[in-house]
Write an enzyme that holds these catalytic residues in place. Structure first.
Site, PDB file in Angstrom:
ATOM      1  N   LYS A  14      42.281  43.224  29.962  1.00  0.00           N
ATOM      2  CA  LYS A  14      41.728  44.487  30.460  1.00  0.00           C
ATOM      3  C   LYS A  14      42.792  45.582  30.539  1.00  0.00           C
ATOM      4  CE  LYS A  14      40.274  42.738  34.406  1.00  0.00           C
ATOM      5  NZ  LYS A  14      40.469  41.290  34.443  1.00  0.00           N
ATOM      6  N   ARG A  92      34.069  43.650  41.067  1.00  0.00           N
ATOM      7  CA  ARG A  92      34.387  42.230  40.948  1.00  0.00           C
ATOM      8  C   ARG A  92      33.388  41.358  41.693  1.00  0.00           C
ATOM      9  NH1 ARG A  92      40.090  42.757  39.694  1.00  0.00           N
ATOM     10  NH2 ARG A  92      41.024  40.753  39.229  1.00  0.00           N
ATOM     11  N   ARG A 131      52.661  35.358  31.098  1.00  0.00           N
ATOM     12  CA  ARG A 131      52.913  36.618  31.775  1.00  0.00           C
ATOM     13  C   ARG A 131      53.723  36.388  33.046  1.00  0.00           C
ATOM     14  NH1 ARG A 131      47.918  40.302  33.588  1.00  0.00           N
ATOM     15  NH2 ARG A 131      47.874  38.913  35.373  1.00  0.00           N
ATOM     16  N   ARG A 137      54.794  38.427  39.065  1.00  0.00           N
ATOM     17  CA  ARG A 137      53.633  38.584  39.945  1.00  0.00           C
ATOM     18  C   ARG A 137      53.402  37.315  40.751  1.00  0.00           C
ATOM     19  NH1 ARG A 137      48.483  41.491  37.176  1.00  0.00           N
ATOM     20  NH2 ARG A 137      47.448  39.994  38.537  1.00  0.00           N
ATOM     21  N   ARG A 148      42.014  32.127  40.931  1.00  0.00           N
ATOM     22  CA  ARG A 148      41.475  33.397  40.425  1.00  0.00           C
ATOM     23  C   ARG A 148      40.355  33.163  39.424  1.00  0.00           C
ATOM     24  NH1 ARG A 148      46.914  35.368  38.386  1.00  0.00           N
ATOM     25  NH2 ARG A 148      45.859  37.160  37.472  1.00  0.00           N
TER      26      ARG A 148
HETATM   27  P1  ATP Z   1      44.043  41.164  34.399  1.00  0.00           P
HETATM   28  O1  ATP Z   1      45.064  40.118  34.129  1.00  0.00           O
HETATM   29  O2  ATP Z   1      42.957  41.137  33.364  1.00  0.00           O
HETATM   30  O3  ATP Z   1      44.644  42.491  34.585  1.00  0.00           O
HETATM   31  P2  ATP Z   1      43.868  40.081  37.049  1.00  0.00           P
HETATM   32  O4  ATP Z   1      42.692  39.451  37.739  1.00  0.00           O
HETATM   33  O5  ATP Z   1      44.968  39.201  36.702  1.00  0.00           O
HETATM   34  O6  ATP Z   1      43.314  40.821  35.785  1.00  0.00           O
HETATM   35  P3  ATP Z   1      44.293  42.374  38.781  1.00  0.00           P
HETATM   36  O7  ATP Z   1      43.084  43.066  38.305  1.00  0.00           O
HETATM   37  O8  ATP Z   1      45.583  43.051  38.685  1.00  0.00           O
HETATM   38  O9  ATP Z   1      44.583  41.052  38.002  1.00  0.00           O
HETATM   39  O10 ATP Z   1      44.015  41.923  40.311  1.00  0.00           O
HETATM   40  C1  ATP Z   1      44.945  41.186  41.054  1.00  0.00           C
HETATM   41  C2  ATP Z   1      44.401  40.845  42.436  1.00  0.00           C
HETATM   42  O11 ATP Z   1      44.077  42.061  43.157  1.00  0.00           O
HETATM   43  C3  ATP Z   1      43.090  40.047  42.482  1.00  0.00           C
HETATM   44  O12 ATP Z   1      43.290  38.673  42.324  1.00  0.00           O
HETATM   45  C4  ATP Z   1      42.564  40.421  43.889  1.00  0.00           C
HETATM   46  O13 ATP Z   1      43.230  39.723  44.905  1.00  0.00           O
HETATM   47  C5  ATP Z   1      42.946  41.881  44.007  1.00  0.00           C
HETATM   48  N1  ATP Z   1      41.860  42.766  43.526  1.00  0.00           N
HETATM   49  C6  ATP Z   1      41.905  43.572  42.436  1.00  0.00           C
HETATM   50  N2  ATP Z   1      40.728  44.211  42.257  1.00  0.00           N
HETATM   51  C7  ATP Z   1      39.921  43.798  43.264  1.00  0.00           C
HETATM   52  C8  ATP Z   1      38.586  44.077  43.636  1.00  0.00           C
HETATM   53  N3  ATP Z   1      37.808  44.908  42.923  1.00  0.00           N
HETATM   54  N4  ATP Z   1      38.067  43.468  44.734  1.00  0.00           N
HETATM   55  C9  ATP Z   1      38.801  42.643  45.468  1.00  0.00           C
HETATM   56  N5  ATP Z   1      40.086  42.328  45.175  1.00  0.00           N
HETATM   57  C10 ATP Z   1      40.631  42.883  44.087  1.00  0.00           C
HETATM   58 MG    MG Z   2      45.315  44.013  35.075  1.00  0.00          MG
END
Ligand code: ATP
Ligand code: MG
Length: 193
Positions: A14, A92, A131, A137, A148
């Protein structure tokens, strides 16, 4: 304004595809993950609270997330310079999806398309582990990645059905080179814009 949701599991690409999209279509990028990490780095109380969920791979409570999102949206669209917005990492959950529709409606806006990146679980885990070696992270380790993915399959992926019913869902094969995937996404955007 062109409001696009980029949707998919953690590690589906994304963030990467959002970068291409903001450039080509002159859109603003709202990544809720980035917003929360910046908040954490600022050392604020909100940031500390967010980190306590993020580091476990859990979601920040909907009510809090919806408030944050609305304020960031207004901030990014205030000046009227942007042609649209990409929502990356939001919604989400089903309640977040409902809140987003409501928030946009109040502003005379709507979602033009939900672009869902399909990537199989094995590949997601490989990407996120890799990553984690560079990102530092706190949530890119095997145990948290598993949590996740569970959250994604249980709480987030049901949103696909909602958007499918609304005729807004576009499923994109998320395997291939970054350029190939971007070409697939561009086809969708060119159709809805
Ligand atoms: P990607 O790797 O595709 O960027 P991701 O799930 O690894 O997606 P982020 O989108 O950066 O990572 O989100 C990291 C964390 O931030 C999530 O696991 C959650 O704890 C929190 N978070 C992000 N967006 C939301 C949301 N809309 N609602 C609740 N928590 C969120
Ligand atoms: Mg991201």
């Amino acid at each position: 304004m062109l409001n696009i949701v980029i949707f998919g599991a953690p590690g589906s690409g994304k963030g990467t595809q959002s970068e291409f999209l903001i450039e080509k279509y002159e859109l603003a990028h709202i990544s809720t993950g980035d917003v929360l990490r910046a908040e954490r780095d600022s050392g604020s109380e909100l940031g500390k609270l967010a980190e306590s969920y993020m580091s476990k791979g859990q979601l920040i409570p909907d009510e809090l997330m919806v408030d944050i999102l609305a304020s960031v949206y207004d901030q990014k669209t205030q000046k009227g310079e942007t042609k649209g917005v990409i929502f990356d990492g939001f919604p989400r959950t089903i309640p977040q999806g409902e809140a987003l529709a409501e928030m946009l409606e109040e502003r005379g806006q709507k979602i033009a398309a939900v672009v869902s990146l399909d990537v199989k679980e094995e590949e997601l885990i490989t990407r996120l582990i890799n990553r984690g070696k560079e990102s530092g992270r706190s949530d890119d380790n095997y145990e948290t990645i598993k949590a996740r993915l569970d959250v994604y399959y249980n709480q987030t992926s049901p949103l696909k059905e909602k958007y499918e019913k609304e005729g807004k869902l576009y499923q994109i094969e998320g395997l291939g080179t970054k350029d190939q995937i971007f070409a697939r996404i561009s086809e969708v955007i060119d159709k809805v814009k």
